[in-house]
Design a protein around this motif. Structure first.
Motif, PDB file in Angstrom:
ATOM      1  N   UNK A   1       0.808  -1.211   0.000  1.00 37.74           N
ATOM      2  CA  UNK A   1       0.000   0.000   0.000  1.00 37.74           C
ATOM      3  C   UNK A   1       0.840   1.258   0.000  1.00 37.74           C
ATOM      4  N   UNK A   2       0.202   2.411  -0.253  1.00 38.40           N
ATOM      5  CA  UNK A   2       0.936   3.680  -0.322  1.00 38.40           C
ATOM      6  C   UNK A   2       1.592   4.052   1.006  1.00 38.40           C
ATOM      7  N   UNK A   3       2.809   4.550   0.914  1.00 34.66           N
ATOM      8  CA  UNK A   3       3.562   4.996   2.084  1.00 34.66           C
ATOM      9  C   UNK A   3       4.200   6.340   1.773  1.00 34.66           C
ATOM     10  N   UNK A   4       3.941   7.329   2.609  1.00 33.57           N
ATOM     11  CA  UNK A   4       4.516   8.666   2.381  1.00 33.57           C
ATOM     12  C   UNK A   4       6.042   8.603   2.460  1.00 33.57           C
ATOM     13  N   UNK A   5       6.557   7.773   3.332  1.00 37.45           N
ATOM     14  CA  UNK A   5       8.016   7.640   3.454  1.00 37.45           C
ATOM     15  C   UNK A   5       8.614   7.126   2.146  1.00 37.45           C
ATOM     16  N   UNK A   6       7.947   6.153   1.527  1.00 35.76           N
ATOM     17  CA  UNK A   6       8.424   5.643   0.234  1.00 35.76           C
ATOM     18  C   UNK A   6       8.363   6.735  -0.830  1.00 35.76           C
TER      19      UNK A   6
END
Length: 400
Positions: free
Chosen positions: A364-369
């Motif tokens: 799933x989406x990760x802001x850190x990524x």
């Protein structure tokens, strides 16, 4: 050149100019060319000349519809689609067949572009071509400077006459004052013909795709209730896409869903996908909706067949997936390897294994990524382009 000089050139170059741009149709999906010219149109006037074709049309419904659309667009004349950005849809038969046909097209296209330039009061413009098919007119419009911006190995597309495209591209390369490429392999190939060849890799519309990391971004209804995990792909389903890798992912995860967003090319048989009950072909979606779909993805898929076309490719969707904060599994091609943030697969079995690794490591989406790709913005790439154009114009004794 010192860094301070590069920055000075970037500040001065490509401002207050008239640009004549030969590219894909403006109304298509926003590719790298659209992002670049949207930024340049803030400081310059742009005449965008819609595609004049890299292949001869075929007698099928897709091409008949496309021809009709082009005829309709031609009757509209020049359209100002955005401030400082004007679109011309010229009439032209693709540059193939007899020399008489080529000569006719050369005369017809040049006349149409010159007429549009007169209407817009363009003088001594910079011509900027993203397509080899512009070779018969690029450099023959009274330009001050000619740029060939090469983002694909056009002669390797399966639906083109590779020999004719290679001939056109060589003409364009020899005429260009500067060649900009988007991949190492392209630069290595084109520099053999034009020594003034540089590399500027693709950027990403970070602020758009990072919306996938925002819990308030709505998830579209046609994906919201699908069984999880969701493995997603968006883009043209063309003959360079490895459909078997997508189907194998679906078979390995019967509990989940594989979502394919995008148009299926006319020459592609999607039955290997439609045969799987958990593959959902959702069709083409608006660019504005893609962050919402990405928010529903658990793992993003970038399966390409490895061939001469894809070895030279720099897939824009990889950076878009990453800006959406998604884990990405990709075929092992050079430009994706250089990004360094994706899991690379050597074959179909390995592709499925890498998908499983992504699920285990946090899907799933990760802001850190997403933050890892922020520096690859289109604004930053356009500054690189300004510096290269400025340096080349100074060397050629042209005015900035």
């Amino acid at each position: 050149m010192r860094r301070s000089e590069e920055l000075d050139l970037a500040r001065r170059a490509l401002r207050g100019r008239d640009l004549v741009v030969f590219s894909n149709d403006w109304d298509g999906d926003p590719l790298s060319k659209v992002h670049i010219m949207r930024i340049l149109s803030r400081d310059n006037r742009v005449l965008w000349v819609n595609s004049i074709g890299n292949r001869a049309p075929k007698a099928n419904a897709h091409d008949v519809k496309r021809i009709w659309k082009k005829l309709s667009s031609f009757t509209e004349g020049i359209r100002e689609v955005e401030p400082n950005l004007f679109v011309l849809a010229p009439l032209a038969v693709p540059f193939y067949g007899s020399e008489a046909v080529r000569a006719f097209n050369r005369t017809l296209l040049r006349a149409q572009v010159l007429r549009a330039m007169r209407q817009l009061h363009f003088k001594r413009p910079i011509s900027w071509s993203f397509l080899p098919a512009s070779a018969p007119v690029s450099g023959r419009l009274g330009e001050e400077f000619v740029v060939y911006h090469c983002v694909d190995e056009f002669s390797a597309f399966s639906d083109t006459n590779g020999r004719h495209i290679a001939e056109l591209e060589e003409q364009l390369l020899r005429r260009a004052d500067l060649c900009i490429t988007s991949a190492d392999r392209l630069r290595d190939n084109k520099v053999r013909v034009n020594p003034n060849t540089v590399l500027v890799r693709h950027g990403v519309d970070f602020n758009h795709f990072v919306k996938a990391c925002d819990p308030s971004t709505p998830i579209p209804e046609d994906i919201a209730k699908l069984p999880k995990p969701i493995f997603g792909f968006f883009g043209l389903v063309a003959d360079w896409v490895d459909l078997e890798a997508i189907a194998a992912t679906a078979r390995a995860h019967r509990e989940g869903s594989v979502v394919v967003i995008g148009k299926v090319a006319p020459d592609v048989d999607p039955s290997v996908l439609t045969a799987e009950p958990n593959v959902h072909m959702l069709g083409r979606k608006p660019y504005s909706a893609l962050p919402g779909y990405c928010r529903a993805f658990d793992v993003a898929l970038m399966p390409f067949k490895v061939n001469e076309l894809t070895l030279n490719a720099n897939p824009l969707k990889v950076r878009e997936y990453l800006a959406a904060g998604l884990p990405v599994v990709s075929s092992d091609i050079p430009e994706v390897r250089k990004v360094g943030l994706c899991k690379l697969a050597g074959d179909t079995e390995d592709f499925v294994r890498k998908v499983d690794e992504c699920l285990a490591e946090g899907a799933g989406p990760s802001r850190e990524r997403a933050e890892r790709i922020r520096h690859e913005s289109w604004e930053a790439k356009v500054e690189e382009i300004r510096a290269f154009v400025g340096e080349a114009m100074v060397k050629a004794g042209r005015s900035l």
